[in-house]
Scaffold this motif. Structure first.
Motif, PDB file in Angstrom:
ATOM      1  N   ASP A 239       0.964  -1.024   0.010  1.00 22.98           N
ATOM      2  CA  ASP A 239       0.036  -0.055   0.020  1.00 22.98           C
ATOM      3  C   ASP A 239       0.966   1.324  -0.024  1.00 22.98           C
ATOM      4  O   ASP A 239       0.695   2.061  -0.615  1.00 22.98           O
ATOM      5  CB  ASP A 239      -0.914   0.054   1.230  1.00 22.98           C
ATOM      6  N   ASN A 242       2.271   1.632  -3.178  1.00 22.26           N
ATOM      7  CA  ASN A 242       1.075   2.326  -4.241  1.00 22.26           C
ATOM      8  C   ASN A 242       0.882   3.576  -4.036  1.00 22.26           C
ATOM      9  O   ASN A 242       0.824   4.476  -5.026  1.00 22.26           O
ATOM     10  CB  ASN A 242      -0.094   1.537  -4.175  1.00 22.26           C
ATOM     11  N   ASP A 246       1.487   6.863  -6.701  1.00 20.50           N
ATOM     12  CA  ASP A 246       0.273   7.750  -7.077  1.00 20.50           C
ATOM     13  C   ASP A 246       0.758   9.203  -6.963  1.00 20.50           C
ATOM     14  O   ASP A 246       0.079  10.003  -7.610  1.00 20.50           O
ATOM     15  CB  ASP A 246      -0.919   7.379  -6.484  1.00 20.50           C
TER      16      ASP A 246
END
Length: 250
Positions: A239, A242, A246
């Motif tokens: 996570d 990610n 992003d």
């Protein structure tokens, strides 16, 4: 003529039972002095003194086999025997005290607001039972101060309450659950308050050694939780990666 007692009279005289006297006779601990014409047992003064010896040895926690050896050994060194038995009883006393402490800790955990799984209780008792072995093993690579804190009753109580909550999380939530991850971080933070920063650093440095515990020191509950936490850590790292990817480039 010396007075003789029937088995019933001798049982009343000594405060024991006929069944016990028959058992002692069968084990050759207390063979009656004589028998009457009908073959019934008759006991005398010597039997009374021997019975008192048997009861005294039993009071000292000797087994019946040991007592049988003692009362038939004319060269028995009673002082050495009693000294040896005392040492055994002191060790037994220490062992029983550890059992009492483990049960008291279990009671505290069970009586807390945390729902406790039966496997956790058994795992805790198993771990407590092996406390000395665990202590010796950890002492080979951890500082004495840290080992003492790890095995203090307060740390043990906190750890097993933490473990109980973790088991409940494992049963109800996936490692990917944000709520579970948040709860685990909260629990980890609470247990870390028991240690100084130096101790926490030492635990982190020796994490791999601690994980490589000998098989006889492992328990099923801790292994299951460890696998769950490893999966959770992977998910949290994924996570984090990610979120980093992003972010807009600057």
């Amino acid at each position: 003529m010396e007075k003789r007692y029937t088995i019933g009279e001798f049982a009343r005289l000594t405060g024991t039972t006929i069944r016990t006297l028959r058992f002692y006779h069968k084990r050759k601990l207390l063979v009656p002095t004589s028998f009457n014409e009908q073959g019934h047992r008759l006991y005398g003064k010597e039997d009374l003194f021997l019975f008192q010896k048997i009861i005294t040895f039993k009071y000292l926690n000797y087994s019946l086999d040991q007592i049988a050896d003692f009362i038939h050994d004319e060269e028995l060194n009673l002082i050495e025997t009693i000294s040896f038995q005392k040492r055994l009883l002191v060790e037994k006393q220490k062992s029983l005290q550890k059992v009492i402490e483990s049960l008291e800790t279990v009671e505290e955990v069970v009586n807390s607001e945390v729902e406790v799984d039966g496997d956790v209780i058994l795992s805790f008792i198993h771990t407590f039972q092996q406390g000395e072995e665990r202590k010796q093993w950890l002492s080979t690579f951890l500082s004495q101060d840290l080992v003492e804190v790890l095995f203090s009753l307060e740390t043990q109580k906190q750890y097993w309450m933490l473990l109980s909550e973790l088991v409940n999380i494992v049963k109800t939530d996936s490692p990917t659950s944000v709520q579970a991850q948040s709860k685990v971080l909260e629990l980890s933070s609470s247990i870390s308050t028991l240690f100084t920063k130096e101790m926490l650093d030492e635990l982190e440095e020796n994490a791999e050694k601690i994980k490589a515990a000998p098989p006889f020191l492992m328990d099923q509950v801790s292994e299951e939780i460890e696998h769950y936490l490893m999966d959770m850590q992977k998910e949290m790292q994924k996570d984090e990666a990610n979120r980093a990817s992003d972010k807009p480039a600057t």
